[in-house]
Design an enzyme around this catalytic site. Structure first.
Site, short mmCIF file in Angstrom:
data_model
loop_
_atom_site.label_atom_id
_atom_site.label_comp_id
_atom_site.label_asym_id
_atom_site.label_seq_id
_atom_site.Cartn_x
_atom_site.Cartn_y
_atom_site.Cartn_z
CG ASP A 8 -51.95 13.47 -23.45
OD1 ASP A 8 -52.27 14.08 -22.96
OD2 ASP A 8 -52.61 11.94 -24.38
CG ASP A 10 -55.95 9.88 -20.15
OD1 ASP A 10 -56.38 8.50 -19.38
OD2 ASP A 10 -56.61 10.03 -20.47
N GLY A 45 -58.18 13.59 -23.53
CA GLY A 45 -57.69 15.48 -23.10
C GLY A 45 -57.96 16.80 -22.81
NE ARG A 48 -60.31 16.46 -11.47
CZ ARG A 48 -59.72 16.42 -10.88
NH1 ARG A 48 -60.28 16.72 -9.56
NH2 ARG A 48 -58.22 16.63 -11.13
CB SER A 115 -54.22 14.61 -15.61
OG SER A 115 -54.34 13.82 -14.80
CG ASN A 117 -55.44 13.01 -9.96
OD1 ASN A 117 -54.90 13.21 -9.30
ND2 ASN A 117 -56.73 13.13 -11.16
#
Ligand code: B16
Ligand code: MG
Length: 212
Positions: A8, A10, A45, A48, A115, A117
């Protein structure tokens, strides 16, 4: 036999979880919606838009779809601004040592992140060319706890799910890994979950032998 480790992003590779918190906090405060670090734990996790839905559970007014999209976009602008601060020095302790040890043993590595990003973050911390596969929020329809992100990573690596182990900091991510039929390493916020293959407060405490 473990042939691939899916990380993962983040909360595992880098602490962008703090930036997510700060960005959502600014949005919540401006809207007068109660939001604290405890509430933030539920967003780990989670995509958004799903994160926004969880935050809006505490709102006293209803938001239209258009207003929700605008709030999510505002949050992302704040978050992207915070991401500008990231550099190699933000890679969490133990990460590079573990990746190097896996590569030396010819174990494949991948990123499996919710994400959108992810490319920006990997670029900022200098890891854009390190992993054998990167699957992120831009590649999937269903966010964790759905197994899609990890199954797609295994497919791109050409490794069976049962030969993969996932490193996660989120309950939703551990559930996704289990649903994919993969083994699990719970770190940080996920270290206290039951039924993990390996549990550790940080990757600094995890040797390659523990994982493979
Ligand atoms: P973005 P991970 C997740 O990343 C974060 O944990 C979660 O808080 C965030 O809402 C989600 O990515 C979407 O992020 O807004 O950048 O698309 O833990 O799956 O690496
Ligand atoms: Mg995470």
């Amino acid at each position: 036999m473990i042939k691939a480790v899916i990380f993962d992003l983040d909360g595992v590779i880098v602490s962008t979880d703090e930036y997510h918190y700060q960005a959502w906090k600014q949005i919540s405060d401006a809207e007068g919606i109660p939001f604290d670090r405890e509430a933030n734990e539920r967003l780990r996790g989670v995509s958004r838009m799903e994160s926004l839905e969880l935050i809006l559970e505490k709102a006293s007014k209803r938001y239209t779809e258009e207003q929700k999209l605008a709030l999510a976009e505002r949050k992302n602008v704040i978050y992207r601004e915070l991401l500008n601060r990231l550099s190699k020095t933000d890679i969490l302790p133990g990460v590079m040592k573990l990746i190097t040890a896996l590569q030396e043993r010819h174990v494949l590595t991948a990123i499996g992140s919710s994400s959108k990003n992810t490319p920006v973050i990997l670029n900022k911390i200098g890891l854009e060319n390190v992993f054998d596969a990167v699957v992120d929020g831009n590649d999937i329809k269903n966010s964790k706890p759905d197994p899609e992100v990890f199954l797609l990573a295994a497919e791109r690596l050409r490794i069976s799910p049962e030969d993969c182990i996932v490193v996660e900091d989120a309950e939703a991510g551990i559930a996704a890994a289990r649903a994919a039929g993969m083994k699990t390493v719970g770190v940080g916020a996920a270290a206290g979950l039951s039924g993990l293959t390996v549990a550790a407060l940080s990757l600094e405490g995890v040797s390659v032998q523990k994982i493979i």
